[in-house]
Scaffold this active site. Sequence first.
Site, PDB file in Angstrom:
ATOM      1  N   SER A   1       1.016  -1.070  -0.137  1.00 36.48           N
ATOM      2  CA  SER A   1       0.035  -0.086  -0.073  1.00 36.48           C
ATOM      3  C   SER A   1       0.825   1.246   0.110  1.00 36.48           C
ATOM      4  O   SER A   1       1.591   1.203   0.991  1.00 36.48           O
ATOM      5  CB  SER A   1      -0.785  -0.022   1.334  1.00 36.48           C
ATOM      6  OG  SER A   1      -1.859   1.198   1.399  1.00 36.48           O
TER       7      SER A   1
ATOM      8  N   LYS B   1      -1.048  -0.969  -4.417  1.00 38.26           N
ATOM      9  CA  LYS B   1      -2.271  -0.277  -4.337  1.00 38.26           C
ATOM     10  C   LYS B   1      -1.925   1.230  -3.867  1.00 38.26           C
ATOM     11  O   LYS B   1      -0.743   1.526  -3.099  1.00 38.26           O
ATOM     12  CB  LYS B   1      -3.013  -0.771  -3.093  1.00 38.26           C
ATOM     13  CG  LYS B   1      -3.896   0.243  -2.302  1.00 38.26           C
ATOM     14  CD  LYS B   1      -4.452  -0.834  -1.226  1.00 38.26           C
ATOM     15  CE  LYS B   1      -4.676   0.075   0.140  1.00 38.26           C
ATOM     16  NZ  LYS B   1      -5.466  -0.869   1.372  1.00 38.26           N
TER      17      LYS B   1
ATOM     18  N   LYS C   1      -2.682   5.125  -2.686  1.00 39.64           N
ATOM     19  CA  LYS C   1      -3.837   5.704  -1.830  1.00 39.64           C
ATOM     20  C   LYS C   1      -4.417   7.018  -2.785  1.00 39.64           C
ATOM     21  O   LYS C   1      -3.530   7.628  -3.422  1.00 39.64           O
ATOM     22  CB  LYS C   1      -3.297   6.404  -0.376  1.00 39.64           C
ATOM     23  CG  LYS C   1      -3.142   5.275   0.349  1.00 39.64           C
ATOM     24  CD  LYS C   1      -4.337   4.428   1.046  1.00 39.64           C
ATOM     25  CE  LYS C   1      -3.902   3.570   2.105  1.00 39.64           C
ATOM     26  NZ  LYS C   1      -5.178   3.002   2.731  1.00 39.64           N
TER      27      LYS C   1
ATOM     28  N   ASP D   1      -7.215   3.186  -3.259  1.00 39.58           N
ATOM     29  CA  ASP D   1      -7.807   3.162  -1.933  1.00 39.58           C
ATOM     30  C   ASP D   1      -8.287   4.521  -1.733  1.00 39.58           C
ATOM     31  O   ASP D   1      -7.185   5.429  -1.625  1.00 39.58           O
ATOM     32  CB  ASP D   1      -6.918   2.331  -0.847  1.00 39.58           C
ATOM     33  CG  ASP D   1      -7.731   2.299   0.446  1.00 39.58           C
ATOM     34  OD1 ASP D   1      -8.879   2.774   0.542  1.00 39.58           O
ATOM     35  OD2 ASP D   1      -7.211   1.795   1.195  1.00 39.58           O
TER      36      ASP D   1
ATOM     37  N   GLU E   1     -11.140   0.821  -3.807  1.00 43.57           N
ATOM     38  CA  GLU E   1     -11.623   0.280  -2.310  1.00 43.57           C
ATOM     39  C   GLU E   1     -11.872   1.372  -1.782  1.00 43.57           C
ATOM     40  O   GLU E   1     -11.518   2.591  -1.455  1.00 43.57           O
ATOM     41  CB  GLU E   1     -10.133  -0.105  -1.484  1.00 43.57           C
ATOM     42  CG  GLU E   1     -10.160  -0.596  -0.257  1.00 43.57           C
ATOM     43  CD  GLU E   1      -8.814  -0.966   0.420  1.00 43.57           C
ATOM     44  OE1 GLU E   1      -7.950  -1.176  -0.452  1.00 43.57           O
ATOM     45  OE2 GLU E   1      -8.643  -1.045   1.559  1.00 43.57           O
TER      46      GLU E   1
ATOM     47  N   ASP F   1     -13.898  -1.754   2.497  1.00 43.66           N
ATOM     48  CA  ASP F   1     -13.034  -1.838   3.663  1.00 43.66           C
ATOM     49  C   ASP F   1     -13.539  -1.314   4.995  1.00 43.66           C
ATOM     50  O   ASP F   1     -14.344  -2.211   5.561  1.00 43.66           O
ATOM     51  CB  ASP F   1     -11.780  -1.086   3.237  1.00 43.66           C
ATOM     52  CG  ASP F   1     -10.642  -1.256   4.462  1.00 43.66           C
ATOM     53  OD1 ASP F   1     -11.139  -1.709   5.476  1.00 43.66           O
ATOM     54  OD2 ASP F   1      -9.711  -0.537   4.283  1.00 43.66           O
TER      55      ASP F   1
ATOM     56  N   LYS G   1      -9.970  -7.360   7.468  1.00 39.81           N
ATOM     57  CA  LYS G   1      -9.081  -7.192   8.673  1.00 39.81           C
ATOM     58  C   LYS G   1      -9.803  -7.475   9.812  1.00 39.81           C
ATOM     59  O   LYS G   1     -11.053  -7.109  10.007  1.00 39.81           O
ATOM     60  CB  LYS G   1      -9.053  -5.539   8.453  1.00 39.81           C
ATOM     61  CG  LYS G   1      -8.357  -4.887   7.160  1.00 39.81           C
ATOM     62  CD  LYS G   1      -8.195  -3.427   7.525  1.00 39.81           C
ATOM     63  CE  LYS G   1      -7.572  -2.758   6.409  1.00 39.81           C
ATOM     64  NZ  LYS G   1      -7.618  -1.218   6.359  1.00 39.81           N
TER      65      LYS G   1
ATOM     66  N   GLY H   1      -4.397  -4.629   5.869  1.00 38.01           N
ATOM     67  CA  GLY H   1      -3.281  -4.320   6.639  1.00 38.01           C
ATOM     68  C   GLY H   1      -3.572  -3.226   7.337  1.00 38.01           C
ATOM     69  O   GLY H   1      -4.144  -1.998   6.879  1.00 38.01           O
TER      70      GLY H   1
HETATM   71  C1  NPQ Z   1      -6.344   0.736   4.659  1.00 34.85           C
HETATM   72  N1  NPQ Z   1      -4.192   0.476   5.340  1.00 34.85           N
HETATM   73  O1  NPQ Z   1      -6.215  -0.210   3.816  1.00 34.85           O
HETATM   74  C2  NPQ Z   1      -5.258   0.996   5.888  1.00 34.85           C
HETATM   75  C3  NPQ Z   1      -5.571   2.342   6.026  1.00 34.85           C
HETATM   76  C4  NPQ Z   1      -4.630   2.789   7.355  1.00 34.85           C
HETATM   77  C5  NPQ Z   1      -1.840  -0.397   4.680  1.00 34.85           C
HETATM   78  O2  NPQ Z   1      -3.444   0.998   3.632  1.00 34.85           O
HETATM   79  C6  NPQ Z   1      -2.926   4.140  12.028  1.00 34.85           C
HETATM   80  C7  NPQ Z   1      -4.193   4.010  12.049  1.00 34.85           C
HETATM   81  C8  NPQ Z   1      -2.698   4.187  10.708  1.00 34.85           C
HETATM   82  C9  NPQ Z   1      -5.174   3.158  10.989  1.00 34.85           C
HETATM   83  C10 NPQ Z   1      -2.657   3.553   8.307  1.00 34.85           C
HETATM   84  C11 NPQ Z   1      -3.199   0.349   4.456  1.00 34.85           C
HETATM   85  C12 NPQ Z   1      -3.345   3.637   9.575  1.00 34.85           C
HETATM   86  C13 NPQ Z   1      -4.556   3.085   9.719  1.00 34.85           C
HETATM   87  C14 NPQ Z   1      -3.627   3.176   7.281  1.00 34.85           C
HETATM   88  C15 NPQ Z   1      -5.316   3.002   8.708  1.00 34.85           C
HETATM   89  O3  NPQ Z   1      -7.199   1.543   4.212  1.00 34.85           O
HETATM   90 MG    MG Z   2      -8.459   0.450   2.931  1.00 37.77          MG
END
Ligand code: NPQ
Ligand code: MG
Length: 379
Positions: A144, A170, A172, A197, A222, A247, A271, A299
Site C-alpha cells: 500500500s 495499491k 492511496k 484506496d 477500495e 474496507d 481485516k 493491513g
Molecule cells: C487501509 N491500511 O487499507 C489501511 C488504512 C490505514 C495499509 O493502507 C493508523 C491507524 C494508521 C489506522 C494507516 C493500509 C493507519 C490506519 C493506514 C489505517 O485503508
Molecule cells: Mg483500505
Amino acid sequence: MPIARPSAAVALEGFELRVVQIPLVSPFTTSFGTEHVREAIIVRALGDGVAGWGEIVTGSAPLYSSEYTQSAWDVAVRHLIPRLLAEPALRGDDVADVLRPVVGHRMAKAGLELAVLDAALRAEGRTFGEYLGAVRDRVPSGVSVGIQQDPAALVRTVRGYLDEGYVRIKIKIRPGRDVADTAAVREAFGAIPLQVDANSAYTLADADLLAELDRFDLLLIEQPLQEDDIVDHATLAARLRTPVCLDESVVSAKAAADALALGAASVINIKAGRVGGYREAVAVHDLCRDAGVPVWCGGMLETGIGRAANAALAALPGFTLPGDVSAASRFYARDIVTEPAVLEDGHVRVPTGPGLGVEIDPVALEDVTVAREILRRGA
Ligand code: NPQ
Ligand code: MG
C-alpha cells in the site's frame, strides 16, 4: 470451512497492555492524514504457565475508524478485560461471545482475542494458520503506497517496491490526487496489478470523476464512500466498470452479507481488527467463498504480531487476491519480533512455530513502549 477444532482453554491470570510508538521508515499519507509514527496497543495474555501476544490496531486518532488508542485502552481496562478475567478458563474461540454484550470496539476485542488464542495455541503446540484453516505456507505480498508529493514522486516510490518484488501495488487516492496519480503509475509500469484506496474520501456526487478511473483497468477501487454509505456504494458500483471493494464498511460478517446482497461490493477486504476478531474474519471469508466473491487481507501497519496473524489468515483458500501483507521493512526499521516478516520472491511466509510463531524481542518492545498496565484476576 468454519474453524474445525476449537482452541484449548486458558486459565487467565491477567493481561498486560502497552501503548507502543514505532517510527515509520517514511511518512504514510492517506486521504485522512499523514502518520510518522505508528501508535498501537500490544496485549499480553497471562495464563497459568503460558502467555500469548495480541495487537490492537487502533491509531492515535479516530480518523480511519471511530476507535483510537485511548478508547481502546479504556474499554479494554474497564469492560473487556474484566469480562474475560471473570471466566475461570477461556478458549480463544469463546472470547468473541464473552465480549458480545459490549457494543462496538471491535479492534479492542480483536486484539484481546488474538492474545488469548496465541496463548492457547502455544500451549497446544498448534499453529495459528492450522487453527484458522490455512492452506498455503506463504502468501503473495502487495504493498500500500501512500500519497506522495506529486505523481513523479509516486512513480519513483512505486518503482522501488516493484524492484523489491511486491506483486501488487495499491495507491492511496483522495480528491485532487486521483486520476493523474493513477495515470502516472499505469503509464510508467504498464499492466501491473494495480488498485486504488480512497479511505472514504468521496461522495456519490463524485461518480463521474470516479468513472474516469475505469480506463486504467484497475483490480478494484477500495472504499470510495463513507463507512455507512452502503446504498450509495451500490449505486456507484452500478455506474463503474472498476470493481468496488469495501474496507471500512465491512464491520462484521453480517455487514459483508448485506453489502453483497445490495450489490455494494464485488470484492471484500478482510481485516480482523475491523470485524472484531479472527474468528469473525474467517466467517467473512467463508461467506464470501460460498458466494464466489474474492477477498484479500488488508493491513493496518501491524507490528510483527499482527503481521504474523495476517499472513496466516491470508493463507486461507478464499484469499484469491494479493493482500496488504507486506514485509515489516515496508514500514519499520526495527520490528518488535526477533524475525520480522521478509519479502521472498514476492511472498511473505506463514510462520510455522506454535501459536503466532513469532517471538518478541523484549528490548525492542521496551524501547517503543510509552505506557504499560497489568490487570490481574481478582485485583
Ligand atoms: C487501509 N491500511 O487499507 C489501511 C488504512 C490505514 C495499509 O493502507 C493508523 C491507524 C494508521 C489506522 C494507516 C493500509 C493507519 C490506519 C493506514 C489505517 O485503508
Ligand atoms: Mg483500505
